[in-house]
Write a protein that holds these residues in place. Structure first.
Motif, short mmCIF file in Angstrom:
data_model
loop_
_atom_site.label_atom_id
_atom_site.label_comp_id
_atom_site.label_asym_id
_atom_site.label_seq_id
_atom_site.Cartn_x
_atom_site.Cartn_y
_atom_site.Cartn_z
N UNK A 136 0.83 -1.21 0.00
CA UNK A 136 0.00 0.00 0.00
C UNK A 136 0.86 1.27 0.00
N UNK A 137 2.14 1.10 0.33
CA UNK A 137 3.07 2.23 0.51
C UNK A 137 2.53 3.22 1.56
N UNK A 138 2.12 2.65 2.68
CA UNK A 138 1.56 3.46 3.77
C UNK A 138 2.13 2.98 5.10
N UNK A 139 2.31 3.94 6.01
CA UNK A 139 2.74 3.59 7.36
C UNK A 139 1.53 3.67 8.29
N UNK A 140 1.37 2.69 9.15
CA UNK A 140 0.24 2.66 10.09
C UNK A 140 0.63 1.84 11.32
N UNK A 141 -0.21 1.90 12.34
CA UNK A 141 0.01 1.03 13.50
C UNK A 141 -0.83 -0.22 13.28
N UNK A 142 -0.20 -1.40 13.39
CA UNK A 142 -0.96 -2.63 13.20
C UNK A 142 -1.80 -2.91 14.45
N UNK A 143 -3.11 -2.87 14.28
CA UNK A 143 -4.01 -3.09 15.43
C UNK A 143 -4.52 -4.52 15.48
N UNK A 144 -4.16 -5.33 14.47
CA UNK A 144 -4.64 -6.72 14.49
C UNK A 144 -3.95 -7.49 15.61
#
Ligand SMILES: O=P(O)(O)OC[C@H]1O[C@H](O)[C@H](O)[C@@H](O)[C@@H]1O
Length: 296
Positions: free
Chosen positions: A185-193
């Motif tokens: 996705x070329x995105x930075x996020x916090x993995x909440x799974x």
């Protein structure tokens, strides 16, 4: 014989258990196989090249001095994906310990693949130490900057292909709450799974994973692999799924993506900056521990 050397490989057998062994190809100092009590722990493509014509598809390829393709750094951007260590023939330095059996391999700018080193003319000394425990495999790296004047900047990563019975029903634990860069996705996020599961291609760099977080690969509730890191803040998780596997000539069988997941401890989100004359060390330890949910 705990350590046997051929022209191209080194094989270690545990003195207390002949069914526990590790084989290492001198090309790339790539671990090809790690058997624990007769059971293979790593995935290796049946079409992997082990003749030095290209990096090995499977086992534990070594990634240095660049992870992936670096588009920004003036020096590193000239190198191909994942650098030059996995496509250079390392020198076997011999056995350094009897128990557990431990061997070392070395690579420097003189031994490195000359075509690739011509693209990145830095000086470096690498020593890989492979230790075969009765219930673990430790691969440790030391990087020395022999220059008296120049800083050495690099990424390091152990590109570990772990064998699993089936990607369905497999999850990767203890990464929840970690910042990750999704390379697709070329995105930075916090993995909440709570856990990582796989339903399509997956390719993410988990950044600055807390040092005490132990990543586990669990299948149908059974802990299969435990990955511990020493001085390696990041962890890449990769499964190529159907199309990417189909596009890789050396990935066989094509359904092999169901039997593997890459858990890749590294220092890749940021470069290591090593001052002249300094050393940097890191390690990966693979084992089969009991379930340990540190974070859900
Ligand atoms: O095909 P290779 O150069 O061996 O790379 C294999 C894979 O390595 C890492 O896991 C990267 O995150 C992936 O994007 C890449 O596809």
């Amino acid at each position: 014989m705990p350590v046997q050397e051929t022209a191209t490989e080194v094989l270690l057998t545990h003195p207390a258990n002949k069914d526990t062994s590790v084989s290492i190809l001198k090309y790339g100092a790539t671990v090809l196989s790690w058997k624990l009590n007769g059971e293979e722990q790593l995935w290796l493509s049946t079409a992997a090249k082990v003749d030095g014509s290209k990096p090995v598809r499977g086992g534990i390829p070594l990634v240095f001095p660049v992870f992936g393709k670096n588009e920004h750094d003036e020096l590193l951007s000239k190198l191909p994906q994942h650098g030059l260590a996995r496509n250079s023939t390392w020198e076997f330095l011999g056995q350094v310990k009897d128990s557990p059996p431990t061997v070392q391999f070395g690579l420097n700018e003189k031994l490195a693949n000359p075509e690739l080193h011509a693209l990145w003319k830095e000086r470096f000394n690498l020593i890989l130490t492979v230790e075969l425990g009765d219930d673990f495999l430790k691969t440790a790296i030391e990087v020395e900057n022999p220059s008296t004047a120049r800083e050495l900047q690099f990424n390091w990563l152990f590109h570990t292909y772990l064998r699993i019975p089936d990607i369905d029903g497999t999850m990767v634990s203890n990464l929840v709450g970690t910042k990750m860069y999704d390379s697709l996705l070329k995105e930075t996020m916090v993995d909440k799974h709570p856990v990582v599961t796989f339903h399509e291609e997956f390719d993410s760099v988990y950044q600055n994973v807390a040092p005490d977080r132990v990543v586990q690969v669990v299948n149908q509730g059974k802990p299969l692999h435990t990955v511990k890191r020493v001085n390696l803040p990041d962890t890449v998780v990769w499964n190529p799924w159907v199309e990417k596997a189909a596009g890789m000539a050396d990935f066989e069988p094509k359904t092999g993506y169901k039997q593997m997941v890459c858990i890749e401890p590294g220092h890749v989100h940021e470069l290591v900056h090593l001052a002249p004359g300094e050393k940097w060390a890191a390690a990966q330890i693979l084992s089969k521990d009991a379930l340990n949910y540190q974070a859900i």
